[in-house]
Motif scaffolding. Structure first.
Motif, short mmCIF file in Angstrom:
data_model
loop_
_atom_site.label_atom_id
_atom_site.label_comp_id
_atom_site.label_asym_id
_atom_site.label_seq_id
_atom_site.Cartn_x
_atom_site.Cartn_y
_atom_site.Cartn_z
N ALA A 158 0.77 -0.93 -0.27
CA ALA A 158 0.31 -0.07 0.42
C ALA A 158 0.71 1.09 0.07
O ALA A 158 1.64 1.32 0.30
CB ALA A 158 -0.76 0.22 1.51
N ALA A 159 0.44 2.30 -0.87
CA ALA A 159 0.98 3.70 -0.34
C ALA A 159 -0.26 4.85 -0.50
O ALA A 159 -0.73 4.73 -0.75
CB ALA A 159 1.75 3.98 -2.22
N ILE A 160 0.54 6.08 -0.10
CA ILE A 160 -0.32 7.24 0.61
C ILE A 160 0.67 8.27 0.10
O ILE A 160 1.56 8.21 0.02
CB ILE A 160 -0.66 7.48 2.21
CG1 ILE A 160 -1.35 8.40 1.93
CG2 ILE A 160 0.51 7.40 3.01
CD1 ILE A 160 -2.27 7.34 3.47
N SER A 161 -0.40 9.16 -0.85
CA SER A 161 0.30 10.41 -0.41
C SER A 161 0.75 11.58 0.91
O SER A 161 0.13 10.63 1.43
CB SER A 161 -0.32 11.80 -1.80
OG SER A 161 -1.38 11.96 -1.01
N PHE A 191 1.20 12.49 -4.70
CA PHE A 191 1.23 11.57 -4.84
C PHE A 191 2.12 10.38 -4.44
O PHE A 191 2.81 10.03 -3.37
CB PHE A 191 1.64 11.81 -6.90
CG PHE A 191 1.72 10.72 -7.24
CD1 PHE A 191 2.57 9.23 -7.64
CD2 PHE A 191 0.23 10.24 -8.19
CE1 PHE A 191 2.17 8.28 -8.87
CE2 PHE A 191 -0.52 9.69 -8.51
CZ PHE A 191 0.67 8.55 -9.10
N TYR A 192 1.45 8.80 -4.65
CA TYR A 192 1.95 7.63 -3.97
C TYR A 192 3.02 6.92 -4.94
O TYR A 192 2.76 7.32 -6.34
CB TYR A 192 0.59 6.85 -3.83
CG TYR A 192 0.04 6.73 -4.88
CD1 TYR A 192 -1.78 7.33 -5.07
CD2 TYR A 192 0.46 5.89 -6.05
CE1 TYR A 192 -2.57 6.99 -5.96
CE2 TYR A 192 -0.62 5.45 -7.09
CZ TYR A 192 -2.03 5.62 -7.07
OH TYR A 192 -2.70 5.62 -8.54
N TYR A 193 3.48 6.30 -4.27
CA TYR A 193 4.90 5.34 -5.02
C TYR A 193 4.60 3.58 -4.88
O TYR A 193 4.24 3.98 -3.60
CB TYR A 193 6.23 6.11 -5.42
CG TYR A 193 6.31 7.21 -5.50
CD1 TYR A 193 5.32 8.09 -4.25
CD2 TYR A 193 6.43 7.89 -6.70
CE1 TYR A 193 5.32 9.65 -4.90
CE2 TYR A 193 6.74 9.34 -6.77
CZ TYR A 193 6.19 9.74 -5.81
OH TYR A 193 6.34 11.45 -6.06
N THR A 194 4.55 3.31 -6.34
CA THR A 194 4.64 1.45 -6.05
C THR A 194 5.64 0.69 -6.04
O THR A 194 5.22 -0.18 -5.42
CB THR A 194 3.01 1.16 -6.70
OG1 THR A 194 3.47 1.42 -7.93
CG2 THR A 194 1.72 1.94 -6.04
N SER A 195 6.87 1.15 -6.70
CA SER A 195 8.06 0.49 -6.92
C SER A 195 8.99 0.94 -5.73
O SER A 195 9.01 2.09 -5.33
CB SER A 195 8.76 1.08 -8.50
OG SER A 195 9.95 0.85 -8.97
N ILE A 196 9.54 -0.17 -5.92
CA ILE A 196 10.47 -0.44 -4.73
C ILE A 196 11.61 0.91 -4.63
O ILE A 196 11.97 1.67 -3.86
CB ILE A 196 10.69 -1.73 -4.40
CG1 ILE A 196 10.27 -2.99 -3.90
CG2 ILE A 196 12.05 -1.86 -3.17
CD1 ILE A 196 10.55 -4.48 -4.18
#
Length: 126
Positions: A49-52, A105-110
């Motif tokens: 999960a990710a959050i801005s 913005f959110y980011y999903t990449s390691i």
């Protein structure tokens, strides 16, 4: 420099809940997008999960949608992962990560993340 410390992991039965916390040091926590990742034994680390930085944008891995909720409290320099309806396949070391971001913005990449915590173990028994 940002230091991250996760807590809240443990052993829970399938169907149970846990809330993970990630406390961040530094005065600019509100400038960082945050993410949760996990790594099971013998598997690669994966996005959860990710959050801005504002908290207004969120994203989840498909397998946790509807069960997990990411949130943050910028006044407390803390990001949370509420995990409900846990399954044995959720068993993994869970890591939080931070990325400086001028955009909400959110980011999903390691590879996008700059800082990582040490991880907290989540074990779900069947």
């Amino acid at each position: 420099q940002v230091q991250l410390v996760e807590s809240g992991g443990g052993l829970v039965q399938a169907g149970g809940s846990l809330r993970l916390s990630c406390a961040a040091s530094g005065r600019t926590f509100s400038s960082y997008a945050m993410g949760w990742f996990r790594q099971a034994p013998g598997k690669e680390r994966e996005f959860v999960a990710a959050i801005s930085w504002s908290g207004g944008r969120k994203n989840y891995q498909d397998s946790v949608k509807g069960r997990f909720t990411i949130s943050r409290d910028n006044a407390k320099n803390t990001v949370y992962l509420q995990m409900n309806s846990l399954k044995p396949e959720d068993t993994a070391v869970h890591y939080c990560a931070a990325k400086y971001s001028s955009m909400s913005f959110y980011y999903t990449s390691i590879s996008a993340y700059d800082y990582w915590g040490q991880g907290t173990q989540v074990t779900v028994s069947s």
